[in-house]
Design a protein around this motif. Sequence first.
Motif, PDB file in Angstrom:
ATOM      1  N   PRO A 342      12.261  -6.001  -6.243  1.00  0.00           N
ATOM      2  CA  PRO A 342      11.061  -5.200  -5.989  1.00  0.00           C
ATOM      3  C   PRO A 342      11.359  -3.721  -6.190  1.00  0.00           C
ATOM      4  O   PRO A 342      12.513  -3.293  -6.107  1.00  0.00           O
ATOM      5  CB  PRO A 342      10.749  -5.501  -4.529  1.00  0.00           C
ATOM      6  CG  PRO A 342      12.102  -5.756  -3.916  1.00  0.00           C
ATOM      7  CD  PRO A 342      12.902  -6.453  -4.985  1.00  0.00           C
ATOM      8  N   SER A 343      10.307  -2.950  -6.424  1.00  0.00           N
ATOM      9  CA  SER A 343      10.477  -1.503  -6.468  1.00  0.00           C
ATOM     10  C   SER A 343      10.385  -0.960  -5.039  1.00  0.00           C
ATOM     11  O   SER A 343      10.058  -1.673  -4.102  1.00  0.00           O
ATOM     12  CB  SER A 343       9.388  -0.862  -7.335  1.00  0.00           C
ATOM     13  OG  SER A 343       8.141  -0.884  -6.650  1.00  0.00           O
ATOM     14  N   ALA A 344      10.672   0.323  -4.900  1.00  0.00           N
ATOM     15  CA  ALA A 344      10.576   0.962  -3.582  1.00  0.00           C
ATOM     16  C   ALA A 344       9.161   1.451  -3.299  1.00  0.00           C
ATOM     17  O   ALA A 344       8.878   1.951  -2.205  1.00  0.00           O
ATOM     18  CB  ALA A 344      11.554   2.128  -3.502  1.00  0.00           C
ATOM     19  N   THR A 345       8.255   1.284  -4.262  1.00  0.00           N
ATOM     20  CA  THR A 345       6.873   1.713  -4.091  1.00  0.00           C
ATOM     21  C   THR A 345       6.188   0.861  -3.023  1.00  0.00           C
ATOM     22  O   THR A 345       6.440  -0.334  -2.919  1.00  0.00           O
ATOM     23  CB  THR A 345       6.117   1.581  -5.428  1.00  0.00           C
ATOM     24  OG1 THR A 345       6.834   2.310  -6.434  1.00  0.00           O
ATOM     25  CG2 THR A 345       4.705   2.137  -5.319  1.00  0.00           C
ATOM     26  N   TYR A 346       5.342   1.476  -2.245  1.00  0.00           N
ATOM     27  CA  TYR A 346       4.684   0.762  -1.153  1.00  0.00           C
ATOM     28  C   TYR A 346       3.780  -0.356  -1.680  1.00  0.00           C
ATOM     29  O   TYR A 346       3.301  -0.325  -2.811  1.00  0.00           O
ATOM     30  CB  TYR A 346       3.840   1.722  -0.306  1.00  0.00           C
ATOM     31  CG  TYR A 346       4.609   2.877   0.296  1.00  0.00           C
ATOM     32  CD1 TYR A 346       5.982   2.784   0.543  1.00  0.00           C
ATOM     33  CD2 TYR A 346       3.956   4.067   0.621  1.00  0.00           C
ATOM     34  CE1 TYR A 346       6.677   3.842   1.106  1.00  0.00           C
ATOM     35  CE2 TYR A 346       4.648   5.137   1.182  1.00  0.00           C
ATOM     36  CZ  TYR A 346       6.009   5.014   1.410  1.00  0.00           C
ATOM     37  OH  TYR A 346       6.705   6.074   1.965  1.00  0.00           O
ATOM     38  N   GLY A 347       3.524  -1.343  -0.821  1.00  0.00           N
ATOM     39  CA  GLY A 347       2.635  -2.441  -1.166  1.00  0.00           C
ATOM     40  C   GLY A 347       3.222  -3.333  -2.247  1.00  0.00           C
ATOM     41  O   GLY A 347       4.413  -3.640  -2.253  1.00  0.00           O
ATOM     42  N   LEU A 348       2.362  -3.745  -3.163  1.00  0.00           N
ATOM     43  CA  LEU A 348       2.771  -4.608  -4.265  1.00  0.00           C
ATOM     44  C   LEU A 348       3.486  -3.844  -5.378  1.00  0.00           C
ATOM     45  O   LEU A 348       3.964  -4.448  -6.337  1.00  0.00           O
ATOM     46  CB  LEU A 348       1.550  -5.328  -4.850  1.00  0.00           C
ATOM     47  CG  LEU A 348       0.959  -6.445  -3.990  1.00  0.00           C
ATOM     48  CD1 LEU A 348      -0.394  -6.883  -4.541  1.00  0.00           C
ATOM     49  CD2 LEU A 348       1.917  -7.631  -3.920  1.00  0.00           C
ATOM     50  N   GLY A 349       3.539  -2.530  -5.234  1.00  0.00           N
ATOM     51  CA  GLY A 349       4.271  -1.734  -6.217  1.00  0.00           C
ATOM     52  C   GLY A 349       3.412  -1.067  -7.259  1.00  0.00           C
ATOM     53  O   GLY A 349       3.934  -0.479  -8.209  1.00  0.00           O
ATOM     54  N   TYR A 350       2.071  -1.121  -7.084  1.00  0.00           N
ATOM     55  CA  TYR A 350       1.188  -0.542  -8.093  1.00  0.00           C
ATOM     56  C   TYR A 350       0.268   0.504  -7.481  1.00  0.00           C
ATOM     57  O   TYR A 350      -0.298   0.311  -6.409  1.00  0.00           O
ATOM     58  CB  TYR A 350       0.322  -1.613  -8.747  1.00  0.00           C
ATOM     59  CG  TYR A 350      -0.651  -1.062  -9.771  1.00  0.00           C
ATOM     60  CD1 TYR A 350      -0.211  -0.659 -11.019  1.00  0.00           C
ATOM     61  CD2 TYR A 350      -2.007  -0.916  -9.465  1.00  0.00           C
ATOM     62  CE1 TYR A 350      -1.097  -0.135 -11.951  1.00  0.00           C
ATOM     63  CE2 TYR A 350      -2.897  -0.397 -10.389  1.00  0.00           C
ATOM     64  CZ  TYR A 350      -2.427  -0.011 -11.640  1.00  0.00           C
ATOM     65  OH  TYR A 350      -3.301   0.526 -12.562  1.00  0.00           O
ATOM     66  N   SER A 351       0.127   1.607  -8.199  1.00  0.00           N
ATOM     67  CA  SER A 351      -0.894   2.610  -7.867  1.00  0.00           C
ATOM     68  C   SER A 351      -1.293   3.299  -9.159  1.00  0.00           C
ATOM     69  O   SER A 351      -0.485   3.446 -10.074  1.00  0.00           O
ATOM     70  CB  SER A 351      -0.368   3.639  -6.852  1.00  0.00           C
ATOM     71  OG  SER A 351       0.773   4.306  -7.377  1.00  0.00           O
ATOM     72  N   GLU A 352      -2.555   3.709  -9.238  1.00  0.00           N
ATOM     73  CA  GLU A 352      -3.054   4.347 -10.463  1.00  0.00           C
ATOM     74  C   GLU A 352      -2.673   5.817 -10.489  1.00  0.00           C
ATOM     75  O   GLU A 352      -2.526   6.447  -9.455  1.00  0.00           O
ATOM     76  CB  GLU A 352      -4.570   4.190 -10.541  1.00  0.00           C
ATOM     77  CG  GLU A 352      -4.992   2.756 -10.807  1.00  0.00           C
ATOM     78  CD  GLU A 352      -6.487   2.604 -10.920  1.00  0.00           C
ATOM     79  OE1 GLU A 352      -6.957   2.128 -11.956  1.00  0.00           O
ATOM     80  OE2 GLU A 352      -7.197   2.957  -9.952  1.00  0.00           O
TER      81      GLU A 352
END
Length: 352
Positions: A342-352
């Motif tokens: 996984p990435s360290a990005t919050y949630g599922l790893g996606y944001s626009e």
Amino acid sequence: MKITRVSYERLDLALSVPYTIAYEKIDATTNFILKLETDGNLVGYGCSVPDAEVTHETPKEVKNALDTIIVPYLKNKDPFTFALILSELRTLLGKKSSCLAMVDLALYDLLSKKAQVPLYKFLGGYRSSIPTSITIGILNMEETVLQAYEYTAMGFSILKIKGGLNLEEDIAKMIRLHKDFPGVRFRFDGNQGYTVQESIAFVKATSAIGIEIFEQPTKHESDEHLGEVTGQVDIPVMADESLKTLTDAFRLAQNERVDMVNIKLQKVGGILTANHISSVAKAANLEAMVGCIDECGLGISAGMHFALSRPNIVYADLDGHLDLIDDPFKNIFRLEKGVLFPSATYGLGYSE
């Protein structure tokens, strides 16, 4: 936190490499992406992958459910009441499991973003990576071997072979693959194509290979047939098509029909139900795998995060995104030499 805007997008994605399984040939997939915007400026995303065989939905039915049920229902809802939301939507949607999964994923994406952690940590964070198998559809012998060479050259060490159309050809393929790739772990998916007798014959003929999972060899309509196979072979038999609901999981476990279960979020309605199924499996001492259908990276990310969160999920078959052309979510996690991170990005790893 309240949901202030609900929208969606339809993605019709072609496969770069079409594939064949025991009951159909597949060359494209439709994914719907749900977007939930909130008054706290957080945005959650979820996906639906309608499949006539797996989820018993069509794209037209999913679009209609979005327009008439999901979008109007979710406006002004509090995502923290997710259990109530999903319970009410389950009643409204009936058996539309990928529709429910889409909402479930978007809600969990929002909650983990609010908590400022990746989703797998929000769910329990048991491990931080998991190896996945990669699937070879039903091909002739030389094409199967060639694809196996390509995948192992990419670093994959677990191959899942689809079969169920021709017993003798399936046996010959597995013997040849084991000979050419002695260091590879093999899983075999009969895709409901065998009788009980053929299933037993397959296991006996391939006993020297050490196949680690024998997935759904018989028709899902008959638990008894699946149980007959389980009772007469010495490798783990896994339910896939036979498992669509929490009730299915309990029935299969109670009657000792299988050794393993394949939990697909699109098939069971999302993470909330998948957690319950995982608990039933653990209580019954059944091993669990998280699988997928032809999902874009957003759906695969959800399956990965769920798998990483549960102690009793030690297998993954999360390769459905690899052949999709123009997948907008292909980079929200890492796949290195057959291992998902996984990435360290919050949630599922996606944001626009």
